[in-house]
Design a protein around this motif. Structure first.
Motif, PDB file in Angstrom:
ATOM      1  N   VAL A  94       0.871  -1.168   0.000  1.00  0.00           N
ATOM      2  CA  VAL A  94       0.000   0.000   0.000  1.00  0.00           C
ATOM      3  C   VAL A  94       0.914   1.226   0.000  1.00  0.00           C
ATOM      4  CG1 VAL A  94      -1.718   1.331   1.266  1.00  0.00           C
ATOM      5  CG2 VAL A  94      -1.891  -1.161   1.187  1.00  0.00           C
ATOM      6  N   LEU A  95       0.796   2.043  -1.018  1.00  0.00           N
ATOM      7  CA  LEU A  95       1.548   3.289  -1.136  1.00  0.00           C
ATOM      8  C   LEU A  95       0.667   4.398  -0.564  1.00  0.00           C
ATOM      9  CD1 LEU A  95       3.823   5.134  -2.265  1.00  0.00           C
ATOM     10  CD2 LEU A  95       2.614   5.055  -4.473  1.00  0.00           C
ATOM     11  N   VAL A  96       1.200   5.137   0.410  1.00  0.00           N
ATOM     12  CA  VAL A  96       0.452   6.226   1.032  1.00  0.00           C
ATOM     13  C   VAL A  96       1.104   7.541   0.629  1.00  0.00           C
ATOM     14  CG1 VAL A  96      -0.442   7.190   3.179  1.00  0.00           C
ATOM     15  CG2 VAL A  96      -0.042   4.712   3.003  1.00  0.00           C
ATOM     16  N   LEU A  97       0.330   8.409  -0.022  1.00  0.00           N
ATOM     17  CA  LEU A  97       0.811   9.717  -0.464  1.00  0.00           C
ATOM     18  C   LEU A  97       0.017  10.808   0.243  1.00  0.00           C
ATOM     19  CD1 LEU A  97       0.970   9.050  -4.324  1.00  0.00           C
ATOM     20  CD2 LEU A  97       2.860   8.936  -2.681  1.00  0.00           C
ATOM     21  N   ASP A  98       0.733  11.817   0.733  1.00  0.00           N
ATOM     22  CA  ASP A  98       0.078  12.961   1.369  1.00  0.00           C
ATOM     23  C   ASP A  98       0.753  14.228   0.880  1.00  0.00           C
ATOM     24  OD1 ASP A  98      -0.968  14.976   2.966  1.00  0.00           O
ATOM     25  OD2 ASP A  98      -0.837  13.798   4.813  1.00  0.00           O
ATOM     26  N   SER A  99       0.056  14.965   0.027  1.00  0.00           N
ATOM     27  CA  SER A  99       0.610  16.204  -0.528  1.00  0.00           C
ATOM     28  C   SER A  99       0.091  17.431   0.208  1.00  0.00           C
ATOM     29  CB  SER A  99       0.311  16.297  -2.027  1.00  0.00           C
ATOM     30  OG  SER A  99      -1.085  16.298  -2.262  1.00  0.00           O
ATOM     31  N   GLY A 100      -0.470  17.220   1.404  1.00  0.00           N
ATOM     32  CA  GLY A 100      -0.907  18.336   2.227  1.00  0.00           C
ATOM     33  C   GLY A 100      -2.379  18.350   2.569  1.00  0.00           C
ATOM     34  N   GLY A 102      -4.073  15.478   3.457  1.00  0.00           N
ATOM     35  CA  GLY A 102      -4.354  14.219   4.128  1.00  0.00           C
ATOM     36  C   GLY A 102      -3.894  13.041   3.300  1.00  0.00           C
ATOM     37  N   PRO A 103      -3.656  11.908   3.960  1.00  0.00           N
ATOM     38  CA  PRO A 103      -3.123  10.738   3.265  1.00  0.00           C
ATOM     39  C   PRO A 103      -4.137  10.087   2.333  1.00  0.00           C
ATOM     40  CG  PRO A 103      -3.570  10.213   5.558  1.00  0.00           C
ATOM     41  CD  PRO A 103      -3.822  11.685   5.400  1.00  0.00           C
ATOM     42  N   VAL A 104      -3.616   9.605   1.207  1.00  0.00           N
ATOM     43  CA  VAL A 104      -4.396   8.818   0.253  1.00  0.00           C
ATOM     44  C   VAL A 104      -3.662   7.495   0.103  1.00  0.00           C
ATOM     45  CG1 VAL A 104      -5.246   8.646  -2.105  1.00  0.00           C
ATOM     46  CG2 VAL A 104      -5.223  10.867  -0.961  1.00  0.00           C
ATOM     47  N   ARG A 105      -4.358   6.414   0.468  1.00  0.00           N
ATOM     48  CA  ARG A 105      -3.759   5.082   0.364  1.00  0.00           C
ATOM     49  C   ARG A 105      -4.101   4.466  -0.996  1.00  0.00           C
ATOM     50  NH1 ARG A 105      -6.187   1.581   4.399  1.00  0.00           N
ATOM     51  NH2 ARG A 105      -8.013   2.847   3.885  1.00  0.00           N
ATOM     52  N   LEU A 106      -3.070   3.881  -1.622  1.00  0.00           N
ATOM     53  CA  LEU A 106      -3.225   3.236  -2.923  1.00  0.00           C
ATOM     54  C   LEU A 106      -2.754   1.789  -2.811  1.00  0.00           C
ATOM     55  CD1 LEU A 106      -1.624   6.051  -5.108  1.00  0.00           C
ATOM     56  CD2 LEU A 106      -4.053   5.739  -4.577  1.00  0.00           C
ATOM     57  N   ARG A 107      -3.646   0.832  -3.021  1.00  0.00           N
ATOM     58  CA  ARG A 107      -3.266  -0.577  -3.037  1.00  0.00           C
ATOM     59  C   ARG A 107      -2.605  -0.856  -4.380  1.00  0.00           C
ATOM     60  NH1 ARG A 107      -2.118  -4.369   0.179  1.00  0.00           N
ATOM     61  NH2 ARG A 107      -3.974  -3.999   1.427  1.00  0.00           N
ATOM     62  N   VAL A 108      -1.335  -1.242  -4.365  1.00  0.00           N
ATOM     63  CA  VAL A 108      -0.579  -1.494  -5.598  1.00  0.00           C
ATOM     64  C   VAL A 108      -0.888  -2.914  -6.052  1.00  0.00           C
ATOM     65  CG1 VAL A 108       1.671  -1.509  -6.700  1.00  0.00           C
ATOM     66  CG2 VAL A 108       1.208   0.101  -4.818  1.00  0.00           C
ATOM     67  N   ARG A 109      -1.643  -3.029  -7.130  1.00  0.00           N
ATOM     68  CA  ARG A 109      -2.131  -4.326  -7.611  1.00  0.00           C
ATOM     69  C   ARG A 109      -1.160  -5.048  -8.542  1.00  0.00           C
ATOM     70  NH1 ARG A 109      -6.311  -5.986  -4.439  1.00  0.00           N
ATOM     71  NH2 ARG A 109      -7.778  -4.289  -4.154  1.00  0.00           N
ATOM     72  N   ARG A 110      -0.606  -4.304  -9.509  1.00  0.00           N
ATOM     73  CA  ARG A 110       0.250  -4.971 -10.515  1.00  0.00           C
ATOM     74  C   ARG A 110       1.080  -3.933 -11.259  1.00  0.00           C
ATOM     75  NH1 ARG A 110      -5.149  -5.379 -12.789  1.00  0.00           N
ATOM     76  NH2 ARG A 110      -5.259  -4.300 -14.769  1.00  0.00           N
ATOM     77  N   PRO A 111       2.083  -4.419 -12.006  1.00  0.00           N
ATOM     78  CA  PRO A 111       2.867  -3.484 -12.815  1.00  0.00           C
ATOM     79  C   PRO A 111       2.008  -2.881 -13.928  1.00  0.00           C
ATOM     80  CG  PRO A 111       3.970  -5.630 -12.650  1.00  0.00           C
ATOM     81  CD  PRO A 111       2.578  -5.791 -12.092  1.00  0.00           C
ATOM     82  N   ALA A 112       2.354  -1.678 -14.343  1.00  0.00           N
ATOM     83  CA  ALA A 112       1.737  -1.043 -15.514  1.00  0.00           C
ATOM     84  C   ALA A 112       2.733  -1.238 -16.656  1.00  0.00           C
ATOM     85  CB  ALA A 112       1.478   0.434 -15.257  1.00  0.00           C
ATOM     86  N   ASN A 113       2.608  -2.356 -17.323  1.00  0.00           N
ATOM     87  CA  ASN A 113       3.574  -2.706 -18.358  1.00  0.00           C
ATOM     88  C   ASN A 113       3.459  -1.777 -19.568  1.00  0.00           C
ATOM     89  OD1 ASN A 113       4.621  -4.960 -16.935  1.00  0.00           O
ATOM     90  ND2 ASN A 113       2.805  -6.109 -17.488  1.00  0.00           N
ATOM     91  N   PRO A 114       4.596  -1.394 -20.138  1.00  0.00           N
ATOM     92  CA  PRO A 114       4.562  -0.542 -21.332  1.00  0.00           C
ATOM     93  C   PRO A 114       4.088  -1.337 -22.546  1.00  0.00           C
ATOM     94  CG  PRO A 114       6.794  -1.235 -20.894  1.00  0.00           C
ATOM     95  CD  PRO A 114       5.952  -1.743 -19.742  1.00  0.00           C
ATOM     96  N   CYS A 115       3.692  -0.619 -23.578  1.00  0.00           N
ATOM     97  CA  CYS A 115       3.223  -1.262 -24.799  1.00  0.00           C
ATOM     98  C   CYS A 115       3.941  -0.660 -26.016  1.00  0.00           C
ATOM     99  CB  CYS A 115       1.710  -1.091 -24.936  1.00  0.00           C
ATOM    100  SG  CYS A 115       1.210   0.632 -25.139  1.00  0.00           S
ATOM    101  N   ALA A 116       3.609  -1.183 -27.183  1.00  0.00           N
ATOM    102  CA  ALA A 116       4.250  -0.739 -28.425  1.00  0.00           C
ATOM    103  C   ALA A 116       4.028   0.743 -28.714  1.00  0.00           C
ATOM    104  CB  ALA A 116       3.745  -1.573 -29.600  1.00  0.00           C
ATOM    105  N   TRP A 117       2.982   1.346 -28.129  1.00  0.00           N
ATOM    106  CA  TRP A 117       2.736   2.772 -28.322  1.00  0.00           C
ATOM    107  C   TRP A 117       3.911   3.614 -27.844  1.00  0.00           C
ATOM    108  CZ3 TRP A 117      -0.878   5.216 -31.035  1.00  0.00           C
ATOM    109  CH2 TRP A 117      -2.010   4.499 -31.416  1.00  0.00           C
ATOM    110  N   MET A 118       4.693   3.121 -26.892  1.00  0.00           N
ATOM    111  CA  MET A 118       5.821   3.893 -26.356  1.00  0.00           C
ATOM    112  C   MET A 118       6.861   4.189 -27.432  1.00  0.00           C
ATOM    113  SD  MET A 118       4.803   4.413 -23.289  1.00  0.00           S
ATOM    114  CE  MET A 118       3.157   4.342 -24.009  1.00  0.00           C
ATOM    115  N   ASP A 119       6.976   3.309 -28.430  1.00  0.00           N
ATOM    116  CA  ASP A 119       7.907   3.562 -29.533  1.00  0.00           C
ATOM    117  C   ASP A 119       7.421   4.698 -30.427  1.00  0.00           C
ATOM    118  OD1 ASP A 119       9.772   1.662 -28.789  1.00  0.00           O
ATOM    119  OD2 ASP A 119       8.928   0.092 -30.066  1.00  0.00           O
ATOM    120  N   VAL A 120       6.136   5.012 -30.358  1.00  0.00           N
ATOM    121  CA  VAL A 120       5.567   6.115 -31.130  1.00  0.00           C
ATOM    122  C   VAL A 120       5.580   7.401 -30.315  1.00  0.00           C
ATOM    123  CG1 VAL A 120       3.463   6.978 -32.247  1.00  0.00           C
ATOM    124  CG2 VAL A 120       4.118   4.566 -32.488  1.00  0.00           C
TER     125      VAL A 120
END
Length: 157
Positions: A94-100, A102-120
């Motif tokens: 769980v990644l917790v971010l607080d930019s001022g 209050g905290p926002v918790r994010l459950r990290v489920r999986r990688p965000a894999n890149p795709c062929a669009w990145m070459d474009v």
């Protein structure tokens, strides 16, 4: 010190069809100074907000250190660009971010894999450069607001 460098909220899908045809035009105002997050739903106004197929991965985070020089959220289509957080190592946490606001918790489920669009969008070799460091897909656990600027970070389980 860790920081949120950019935030992207896009109401439209830009990577449609074949990469060779190029992406659809960007909606005006995709890069924002703050985002409103809803638990279990994602970022208000984003293309994945509240979509059942994306509820477990409605919000994406990528580290600036992973991007090739000159690339940003417009090219990689992630929601949150951070500096100073090794996000690719956090799957299952769980990644917790607080930019001022209050905290926002994010459950990290999986990688965000890149795709062929990145070459474009980034350029030749973009897909290969992001393999293994394309960011993470998360489920927000809290309602809250995140802003560009310094951010307090905590990692939980």
């Amino acid at each position: 010190m860790s920081e949120i460098v950019q935030l992207l909220v896009s109401p439209v899908h830009r990577f449609i069809g074949r990469p060779a045809d190029g992406p659809a035009p960007a909606a005006p105002g995709e890069l924002v100074e703050q985002v409103r997050i809803r638990a279990g739903l994602g970022i208000v106004g984003d293309r994945y907000f509240g979509k059942p197929a994306h509820r477990d991965a409605s919000l994406t985070v990528i580290a600036q250190e992973s991007l090739p020089a000159g690339a940003d959220l417009v090219q990689v289509r992630r929601n949150i660009l951070v500096r100073g957080i090794a996000v690719d190592e956090l799957v299952g946490s769980v990644l917790v971010l607080d930019s001022g606001d209050g905290p926002v918790r994010l459950r990290v489920r999986r990688p965000a894999n890149p795709c062929a669009w990145m070459d474009v969008t980034i350029g030749p070799g973009g897909w290969r450069a992001l393999r293994g460091k394309g960011g993470i897909r998360c489920t927000p656990l809290d309602d809250g607001t995140l802003r560009v600027g310094p951010v307090r970070v905590a990692i939980g389980t």
